[in-house]
Motif scaffolding. Sequence first.
Motif, short mmCIF file in Angstrom:
data_model
loop_
_atom_site.label_atom_id
_atom_site.label_comp_id
_atom_site.label_asym_id
_atom_site.label_seq_id
_atom_site.Cartn_x
_atom_site.Cartn_y
_atom_site.Cartn_z
N ILE A 170 83.47 10.54 71.80
CA ILE A 170 82.97 10.56 73.18
C ILE A 170 82.76 9.15 73.70
N LYS A 190 76.88 16.58 69.88
CA LYS A 190 77.26 15.27 70.39
C LYS A 190 77.22 14.21 69.30
N TYR A 242 75.37 8.83 77.62
CA TYR A 242 76.07 9.01 76.34
C TYR A 242 75.73 7.93 75.32
N TYR A 278 85.76 19.47 71.98
CA TYR A 278 86.14 18.11 72.36
C TYR A 278 86.83 17.40 71.20
N LEU A 310 83.52 15.06 80.39
CA LEU A 310 82.25 14.38 80.13
C LEU A 310 81.37 14.36 81.37
N LEU A 361 81.98 21.29 74.61
CA LEU A 361 81.64 20.14 73.78
C LEU A 361 82.16 20.32 72.36
#
Length: 210
Positions: free
Chosen positions: A151, A145, A190, A55, A89, A52
Amino acid sequence: MGNLLKVLTREIENYPHFFLDFENAQPTEGEREVWNQVNSVLQDSESILTGLQAYKGAGQEIRDAIQNPNDMMLQERAWNSVCPLVIKLKTFYSFSLRLEEALKSLLESLTCPPLTPTQHLEREQALAKQFAEILHFTLRFDELKMRIPAIQNDFSYYRRTISRNRINNMNLDIENEVNNEMANRMSLFYAEATPMLKTLSTATTNFVTE
């Protein structure tokens, strides 16, 4: 579960104080089965966080494709950039389901009668440590996140493209990995500001209800 959390945060003043040996806690024979189950999940938690953190998203490729809708080379480049990200993901989402099951097992062990939550925490320190590790991972995941708006942008582009190509009767291999049903579940996951915490919170609520 509420009492268990309150014990961990010492919000219940009448509960006796006890020592949780987080560094040296080892599972007893009675804890071993649940501990092994949860440990198999926690062993993958660091790689999830590393993935993550690394990312990067496909923001530039997506912008180029949107700004030049007739340039098929840019469309293909954006699609080829997004697909591996969507697979990644899915890996994060699938891990949340494994973590949910691990939490349920811990809750069953740490709250089952006739012992009180405090007694469970005193006697099953290895499981208590794992409970804390799950909470720690959850906070770290959600913090990362929230810093990666790419994302949701990447996943939205993926869903739009999938829908458009489905209308055009194009068969895409990635749908074997992330079909429409999976995409819907991932989208809900998400969309949350703190998706991992939401997953565990819902699991806890369901556990108490059931």
